[in-house]
Design a protein around this motif. Structure first.
Motif, PDB file in Angstrom:
ATOM      1  N   GLY A  25       0.721  -1.156   0.016  1.00 46.44           N
ATOM      2  CA  GLY A  25       0.083   0.119   0.002  1.00 46.44           C
ATOM      3  C   GLY A  25       0.769   1.457   0.141  1.00 46.44           C
ATOM      4  N   LYS A  26       2.285   1.202   0.029  1.00 52.48           N
ATOM      5  CA  LYS A  26       2.976   2.225   0.051  1.00 52.48           C
ATOM      6  C   LYS A  26       3.769   2.369  -1.457  1.00 52.48           C
ATOM      7  N   VAL A  27       3.763   3.518  -2.143  1.00 52.77           N
ATOM      8  CA  VAL A  27       4.286   3.665  -3.358  1.00 52.77           C
ATOM      9  C   VAL A  27       5.939   4.188  -3.089  1.00 52.77           C
ATOM     10  N   ILE A  28       6.708   3.458  -3.332  1.00 60.79           N
ATOM     11  CA  ILE A  28       8.165   3.402  -3.305  1.00 60.79           C
ATOM     12  C   ILE A  28       8.811   3.635  -4.618  1.00 60.79           C
ATOM     13  N   PRO A  29       9.598   4.592  -4.713  1.00 64.35           N
ATOM     14  CA  PRO A  29      10.353   4.757  -6.101  1.00 64.35           C
ATOM     15  C   PRO A  29      11.357   4.008  -6.122  1.00 64.35           C
ATOM     16  N   VAL A  30      11.631   3.364  -7.353  1.00 66.01           N
ATOM     17  CA  VAL A  30      12.676   2.322  -7.562  1.00 66.01           C
ATOM     18  C   VAL A  30      13.731   2.969  -8.532  1.00 66.01           C
ATOM     19  N   VAL A  31      15.138   2.855  -8.333  1.00 60.77           N
ATOM     20  CA  VAL A  31      16.229   3.344  -8.797  1.00 60.77           C
ATOM     21  C   VAL A  31      16.894   2.082  -9.316  1.00 60.77           C
ATOM     22  N   ASP A  32      17.319   1.961 -10.662  1.00 57.53           N
ATOM     23  CA  ASP A  32      18.238   0.729 -11.041  1.00 57.53           C
ATOM     24  C   ASP A  32      19.619   1.184 -10.848  1.00 57.53           C
ATOM     25  N   LEU A  33      20.356   0.603 -10.063  1.00 59.42           N
ATOM     26  CA  LEU A  33      21.789   1.093  -9.644  1.00 59.42           C
ATOM     27  C   LEU A  33      22.718   1.031 -10.814  1.00 59.42           C
ATOM     28  N   ARG A  34      22.348  -0.228 -11.834  1.00 63.43           N
ATOM     29  CA  ARG A  34      23.306  -0.364 -12.811  1.00 63.43           C
ATOM     30  C   ARG A  34      23.319   1.004 -13.739  1.00 63.43           C
ATOM     31  N   SER A  35      21.991   1.568 -14.071  1.00 65.20           N
ATOM     32  CA  SER A  35      21.945   2.689 -14.833  1.00 65.20           C
ATOM     33  C   SER A  35      22.462   3.955 -14.097  1.00 65.20           C
ATOM     34  N   ARG A  36      22.231   3.784 -12.647  1.00 62.29           N
ATOM     35  CA  ARG A  36      22.849   5.106 -11.711  1.00 62.29           C
ATOM     36  C   ARG A  36      24.329   5.052 -11.856  1.00 62.29           C
ATOM     37  N   PHE A  37      24.832   3.951 -11.905  1.00 64.81           N
ATOM     38  CA  PHE A  37      26.471   3.731 -12.054  1.00 64.81           C
ATOM     39  C   PHE A  37      26.939   3.843 -13.490  1.00 64.81           C
ATOM     40  N   SER A  38      26.055   4.012 -14.435  1.00 71.25           N
ATOM     41  CA  SER A  38      26.474   4.157 -16.006  1.00 71.25           C
ATOM     42  C   SER A  38      26.991   2.647 -16.340  1.00 71.25           C
ATOM     43  N   MET A  39      26.625   1.653 -15.841  1.00 68.18           N
ATOM     44  CA  MET A  39      26.741   0.506 -16.236  1.00 68.18           C
ATOM     45  C   MET A  39      25.878  -0.026 -17.426  1.00 68.18           C
ATOM     46  N   PRO A  40      26.145  -1.089 -17.931  1.00 70.26           N
ATOM     47  CA  PRO A  40      25.408  -1.586 -19.021  1.00 70.26           C
ATOM     48  C   PRO A  40      24.085  -2.275 -18.411  1.00 70.26           C
ATOM     49  N   GLY A  41      23.235  -2.256 -19.298  1.00 74.26           N
ATOM     50  CA  GLY A  41      21.898  -2.572 -18.703  1.00 74.26           C
ATOM     51  C   GLY A  41      22.077  -4.465 -18.801  1.00 74.26           C
ATOM     52  N   THR A  42      21.060  -5.019 -18.375  1.00 73.65           N
ATOM     53  CA  THR A  42      21.026  -6.549 -18.484  1.00 73.65           C
ATOM     54  C   THR A  42      19.486  -6.938 -18.299  1.00 73.65           C
ATOM     55  N   GLU A  43      19.335  -8.083 -18.940  1.00 75.93           N
ATOM     56  CA  GLU A  43      17.981  -8.677 -18.838  1.00 75.93           C
ATOM     57  C   GLU A  43      17.805  -9.301 -17.362  1.00 75.93           C
ATOM     58  N   ARG A  44      16.703  -8.773 -17.063  1.00 80.49           N
ATOM     59  CA  ARG A  44      16.120  -9.214 -15.653  1.00 80.49           C
ATOM     60  C   ARG A  44      16.076 -10.675 -15.395  1.00 80.49           C
ATOM     61  N   THR A  45      16.497 -11.465 -14.352  1.00 78.28           N
ATOM     62  CA  THR A  45      16.421 -12.490 -13.908  1.00 78.28           C
ATOM     63  C   THR A  45      15.773 -12.992 -12.561  1.00 78.28           C
ATOM     64  N   GLU A  46      15.452 -14.113 -12.217  1.00 78.83           N
ATOM     65  CA  GLU A  46      15.045 -14.392 -10.945  1.00 78.83           C
ATOM     66  C   GLU A  46      16.021 -14.115  -9.941  1.00 78.83           C
ATOM     67  N   GLU A  47      17.170 -13.925 -10.248  1.00 76.35           N
ATOM     68  CA  GLU A  47      18.004 -13.465  -9.177  1.00 76.35           C
ATOM     69  C   GLU A  47      18.008 -12.116  -8.934  1.00 76.35           C
ATOM     70  N   HIS A  48      17.427 -11.115  -9.607  1.00 73.62           N
ATOM     71  CA  HIS A  48      17.382  -9.739  -9.367  1.00 73.62           C
ATOM     72  C   HIS A  48      16.532  -9.408  -8.232  1.00 73.62           C
ATOM     73  N   ARG A  49      17.007  -8.464  -7.635  1.00 73.73           N
ATOM     74  CA  ARG A  49      16.111  -8.175  -6.054  1.00 73.73           C
ATOM     75  C   ARG A  49      16.050  -6.540  -5.994  1.00 73.73           C
ATOM     76  N   ILE A  50      15.072  -6.188  -5.730  1.00 72.32           N
ATOM     77  CA  ILE A  50      14.903  -4.708  -5.007  1.00 72.32           C
ATOM     78  C   ILE A  50      15.037  -4.615  -3.588  1.00 72.32           C
ATOM     79  N   VAL A  51      16.435  -4.060  -3.384  1.00 72.93           N
ATOM     80  CA  VAL A  51      16.851  -3.576  -1.865  1.00 72.93           C
ATOM     81  C   VAL A  51      16.012  -2.438  -1.533  1.00 72.93           C
ATOM     82  N   VAL A  52      15.251  -2.474  -0.572  1.00 74.12           N
ATOM     83  CA  VAL A  52      14.482  -1.292   0.099  1.00 74.12           C
ATOM     84  C   VAL A  52      15.158  -0.594   1.100  1.00 74.12           C
ATOM     85  N   VAL A  53      15.820   0.624   0.842  1.00 72.90           N
ATOM     86  CA  VAL A  53      16.577   1.325   1.697  1.00 72.90           C
ATOM     87  C   VAL A  53      16.173   2.676   2.049  1.00 72.90           C
ATOM     88  N   ASP A  54      16.506   3.070   3.471  1.00 72.02           N
ATOM     89  CA  ASP A  54      15.962   4.407   3.900  1.00 72.02           C
ATOM     90  C   ASP A  54      17.194   5.124   3.630  1.00 72.02           C
TER      91      ASP A  54
END
Length: 165
Positions: free
Chosen positions: A57-86
């Motif tokens: 019920g809470k809207v959380i903005p999401v940042v892709d750290l790969r693009s944040r750090f100017s790294m090449p993108g990759t296809e998402r897999t089951e291993e990918h996770r969203i780490v929710v940080v404060d």
């Protein structure tokens, strides 16, 4: 009992992979780790924001750290996770390739980042952990997102009309 706690001081880290490198953030900044889910794109959102998710019920903005750090993108897999940080009292999701471990490391194994690799753009690097198996790059999660970007993230969170689809 001894007051000499300096040699026993430890830090607890959440370690994750990003572009085949190990990164660590202090566990105190991590709210939770969730599986990848559909991320809703937000019109006119800043480039560094991939979109938003609805987390209990809470809207959380999401940042892709790969693009944040100017790294090449990759296809998402089951291993990918969203780490929710404060970050400054605001929950933010960060997409990582995989979360590998929660680790206790002695503070003595942390070296400051080399001046060769640090620039004004890399003030979020706080150190390098030397372990037997690998090097772990320590991130100051509060500095990965600048103050002005935190304001933009807050604005994205407060636009429920753009999330309803």
């Amino acid at each position: 009992m001894s007051d000499n706690t300096g040699s026993l001081e430890e830090r607890q880290l959440v370690v994750f992979d990003l572009n085949e490198e190990a990164y660590g953030v202090d566990i105190s900044a991590v709210r939770e780790i969730i599986r990848m889910q559909e991320i809703t794109r937000v019109p006119r959102a800043p480039e560094f924001i991939e979109g938003v998710i609805n987390l209990r019920g809470k809207v959380i903005p999401v940042v892709d750290l790969r693009s944040r750090f100017s790294m090449p993108g990759t296809e998402r897999t089951e291993e990918h996770r969203i780490v929710v940080v404060d970050v400054g009292g605001q929950d933010i999701g960060m997409v990582v390739d995989a979360v590998t471990e929660v680790s206790r490391i002695p503070s003595s194994s942390i070296e400051p980042p080399s001046t060769v690799i640090t620039t004004d753009d890399s003030e979020y690097l706080t150190g390098i952990v030397k372990s037997d198996e690998k090097l772990i790059i320590l991130l100051d999660i509060a500095k990965v997102i600048s103050d002005s970007e935190q304001v933009q993230l807050t604005e994205v969170q407060q636009e429920p009309d753009s999330v309803a689809a």
